[in-house]
Design a protein around this motif. Structure first.
Motif, PDB file in Angstrom:
ATOM      1  N   TYR A 144      68.142  33.485  28.554  1.00  0.00           N
ATOM      2  CA  TYR A 144      69.588  33.633  28.727  1.00  0.00           C
ATOM      3  C   TYR A 144      69.846  34.606  29.875  1.00  0.00           C
ATOM      4  CZ  TYR A 144      70.557  31.403  24.201  1.00  0.00           C
ATOM      5  OH  TYR A 144      70.674  30.516  23.166  1.00  0.00           O
ATOM      6  N   LEU A 145      70.703  34.190  30.811  1.00  0.00           N
ATOM      7  CA  LEU A 145      71.083  35.052  31.929  1.00  0.00           C
ATOM      8  C   LEU A 145      72.586  35.308  31.860  1.00  0.00           C
ATOM      9  CD1 LEU A 145      69.106  33.296  34.825  1.00  0.00           C
ATOM     10  CD2 LEU A 145      68.329  35.160  33.341  1.00  0.00           C
ATOM     11  N   LEU A 204      68.528  38.452  29.545  1.00  0.00           N
ATOM     12  CA  LEU A 204      68.758  39.401  30.637  1.00  0.00           C
ATOM     13  C   LEU A 204      70.263  39.525  30.838  1.00  0.00           C
ATOM     14  CD1 LEU A 204      65.941  37.689  31.638  1.00  0.00           C
ATOM     15  CD2 LEU A 204      66.076  39.538  33.311  1.00  0.00           C
ATOM     16  N   ILE A 216      66.026  34.058  39.343  1.00  0.00           N
ATOM     17  CA  ILE A 216      65.283  33.441  38.233  1.00  0.00           C
ATOM     18  C   ILE A 216      65.498  31.923  38.206  1.00  0.00           C
ATOM     19  CG2 ILE A 216      64.966  33.408  35.728  1.00  0.00           C
ATOM     20  CD1 ILE A 216      65.805  36.415  35.766  1.00  0.00           C
ATOM     21  N   TYR A 233      72.590  29.841  31.769  1.00  0.00           N
ATOM     22  CA  TYR A 233      73.165  30.741  32.768  1.00  0.00           C
ATOM     23  C   TYR A 233      74.667  30.880  32.546  1.00  0.00           C
ATOM     24  CZ  TYR A 233      74.620  32.440  37.394  1.00  0.00           C
ATOM     25  OH  TYR A 233      75.179  33.149  38.422  1.00  0.00           O
ATOM     26  N   ILE A 253      66.727  27.560  31.094  1.00  0.00           N
ATOM     27  CA  ILE A 253      67.649  28.679  31.315  1.00  0.00           C
ATOM     28  C   ILE A 253      69.065  28.350  30.852  1.00  0.00           C
ATOM     29  CG2 ILE A 253      68.761  30.072  33.128  1.00  0.00           C
ATOM     30  CD1 ILE A 253      66.105  29.776  34.704  1.00  0.00           C
ATOM     31  N   LEU A 277      69.342  38.476  39.317  1.00  0.00           N
ATOM     32  CA  LEU A 277      69.484  37.450  38.281  1.00  0.00           C
ATOM     33  C   LEU A 277      69.437  36.039  38.886  1.00  0.00           C
ATOM     34  CD1 LEU A 277      69.866  38.175  35.289  1.00  0.00           C
ATOM     35  CD2 LEU A 277      72.220  37.412  35.474  1.00  0.00           C
ATOM     36  N   ASP A 321      75.438  37.157  33.636  1.00  0.00           N
ATOM     37  CA  ASP A 321      75.788  37.858  34.874  1.00  0.00           C
ATOM     38  C   ASP A 321      77.172  38.497  34.725  1.00  0.00           C
ATOM     39  OD1 ASP A 321      76.041  38.859  37.378  1.00  0.00           O
ATOM     40  OD2 ASP A 321      75.943  36.941  38.436  1.00  0.00           O
TER      41      ASP A 321
END
Length: 586
Positions: free
Chosen positions: A502-503, A533, A390, A422, A420, A387, A505
């Protein structure tokens, strides 16, 4: 140190003013003993009272001028040093902001804080003194010697013995002190590291009853720093007594031989008194130089550490203008410039510096707008690393990572990250209000956008229940809200941005199953035009995803839907069976 002093260019006029004022002050100080000698030899000996008053008044005028020059020079030097400190701190801070995670790991957070604060303060302090002394001390010494020789050349031979002795002592002690000053700064880093770990990990320390252990760690680091500081101060403490001994013996020699020359009629009383004044000025100028030798070694060690930060170039850099132009042309030809949020990994491999094996190997997949791509795997399988590639927190050593059909290395970091949203594994909030923390994702966000983002992130209810609502204060590190509340506010911060990608984590780990389900349902409706993701440990978080990627030891060992992987992928089946009962799986 010299390299760092190049940053003084903006203060050229102020520095020139300081040097001129110090020069005028030094000239005045050198002229006063001669005037005093004239008063004694001409005024007092001859009984010429008007002459005494006239020369005495002129002496007062010269002294007043010297005081005025000294005050203005002190003010200007303080402004220059403060401005230099401010600019250097800004420069270091801005440079560190461009560092990759690798550079942060290499230098360490505690060391970077020390270098930005303590080290720059050390250089700033020495700079203030240097501006006053680097002209004043040499001028007083050279001018004093010239004036002393003009009073009596034979008596001045005393300085042939004295000055080399003093210079040699200053040089010897300075060379002994420099390595110790370097050691002090390193040990100060260690002390800051222990203190920072103690303060940030206080809950863990208390829960495991390790307070005594941490006290011992701090005491050892503190004692190590103290012992080195005492050692260096012992070395430097010998300088001043040595200077004073040489100075006092010099005065004895001057008075003894001067008395003999007065008795022989080769020297006047006023000239001897002027000679003594010049000798004192020479000695004091050497004392000022010795003070600089006490401070310069430590400042030099600090300057080296500051330059080490400024010279360290981040591994990840923006492409040049020519490369950007070439990329824009190629993208247009490729026809992918119309895509929003298309993410693609093409045979990507990555290894951390110094690692024995790769964290990721041969990763190939694509994530499209309107789809949810979930990544699951065991601890250390490389989920977060994947991740982090990116937004270019790390760069691939093989293969390419593309966003909107463009290799992320061919985009500026600002352009890439503007696409992004994050949400990190460990939720981070900043000191300020809840409103300010959500608006951190989009500075010009309206109140309606903030409220909408909070509702989607399931944060609206607990925020409005607070006394001041969205104007409620967040303490340092978000210490006054729970882990789940911090995660929801972090998600709201990303949502208000309305990014292309959209990330997440492992951003749902602190949420209960009910809130998790509600949040994912709200996100699905909110992110219909964006690529999502999600890295997660929970099977319940990923099972409804359009595509699930299963990672094992840095490699993709399965890709598909929940049902498909459950039937065909052993690794995924093991993960599911460890979390869900047979009834839930069915």
């Amino acid at each position: 140190m010299i390299k760092l002093m190049k940053q003084l260019k903006p203060f050229r006029l102020a520095i020139a003013g300081v040097l001129i004022l110090v020069f005028l002050q030094s000239m005045g100080d050198l002229y006063l003993p001669t005037l005093m000698s004239n008063i004694i030899d001409k005024g007092i000996v001859d009984g010429d009272q008007p002459y005494i008053w006239r020369i005495g008044g002129f002496m007062l005028l010269v002294a007043a001028g010297g005081v005025l020059c000294s005050i203005i020079a002190s003010y200007l030097s303080a402004r220059v040093a403060a401005g230099f400190g401010k600019n250097t701190r800004s420069r270091v801070f801005n440079h560190v902001e461009n560092f990759t995670l690798h550079e942060f790991d290499k230098l360490g957070t505690a060391s970077l804080i020390t270098r930005t604060t303590n080290d720059i303060t050390q250089v700033q302090t020495v700079l203030t003194m240097m501006l006053r002394m680097m002209v004043g001390a040499p001028m007083m010494m050279i001018g004093g010697i010239i004036m002393a020789v003009s009073e009596d050349a034979k008596l001045s031979l005393i300085f042939v013995v004295v000055i080399p002795l003093l210079v040699g002592a200053i040089f010897f002690i300075g060379m002994k002190g420099l390595p110790l000053f370097k050691a002090i700064q390193i040990k100060l880093d260690k002390l800051n590291l222990v203190l920072r770990e103690h303060l940030t990990g206080i809950r863990v320390i208390r829960s495991f009853n390790r307070i005594e252990h941490e006290n011992r760690r701090f005491s050892e680091a503190n004692r190590d720093l103290t012992d080195t500081a005492i050692k260096v101060n012992k070395v430097m403490a010998g300088l001043m007594p040595l200077m004073m001994i040489v100075m006092n013996f010099s005065m004895i020699a001057i008075l003894y031989y001067g008395g003999i020359r007065i008795g022989d009629g080769d020297l006047k009383v006023g000239s001897l008194m002027a000679f003594i004044q010049y000798a004192m000025q020479i000695m004091f100028s050497l004392i000022m130089v010795s003070m600089m030798f006490v401070l310069i070694p430590r400042a030099s060690a600090s300057a080296l550490r500051i330059n080490e930060v400024l010279d360290m170039q981040p591994e990840i850099k923006d492409p040049t203008s020519a490369e950007l132009k070439t990329t824009a042309t190629a993208t247009h030809k490729d026809g992918r410039d119309g895509l929003r949020g298309y993410v693609e990994f093409d045979n990507v491999s990555f290894a951390y510096p110094g690692a024995e094996q790769a964290a990721l190997s041969g990763i190939t997949f694509s994530a499209r707008p309107g789809e949810i791509t979930a990544i699951i795997g065991g601890t250390g399988s490389g989920k977060s690393t994947l991740l982090n590639m990116i937004p270019r927190f790390y760069d691939a050593i093989e293969g390419t990572v593309s966003v909107d059909g463009v290799d992320v290395r061919q985009m500026t970091q600002e352009e890439l990250r503007s696409k992004i949203g994050y949400i990190p594994q460990k939720a981070v909030l900043f000191t300020g209000t809840i409103n300010e923390n959500i608006r951190y994702g989009k500075e010009d966000a309206t109140e309606e956008e903030i409220l909408h983002a909070a509702k989607v992130a399931q944060a609206y209810d607990f925020v409005t229940a607070m006394k001041e609502g969205f104007d409620s204060s967040i303490s340092q590190g978000g210490g006054n809200v729970s882990g789940g509340q911090k995660q929801r506010l972090s998600i709201a911060r990303a949502l208000v941005r309305k990014p292309e990608v959209y990330l997440f984590d492992d951003s749902f780990s602190a949420l209960d199953f009910k809130t998790d389900a509600k949040l994912r349902a709200a996100l699905k409706a909110e992110t219909t035009e964006s690529t999502v993701l999600i890295v997660a440990q929970r099977v319940s978080t990923v099972m409804d995803a359009d595509r699930i990627i299963v990672l094992d030891e840095g490699q993709i060992v399965g890709m598909g839907t929940h049902r498909g992987l459950l039937d065909n992928n052993e690794v995924y089946r093991e993960i599911v069976s460890s979390q869900l009962s047979e009834e839930e799986i069915a």
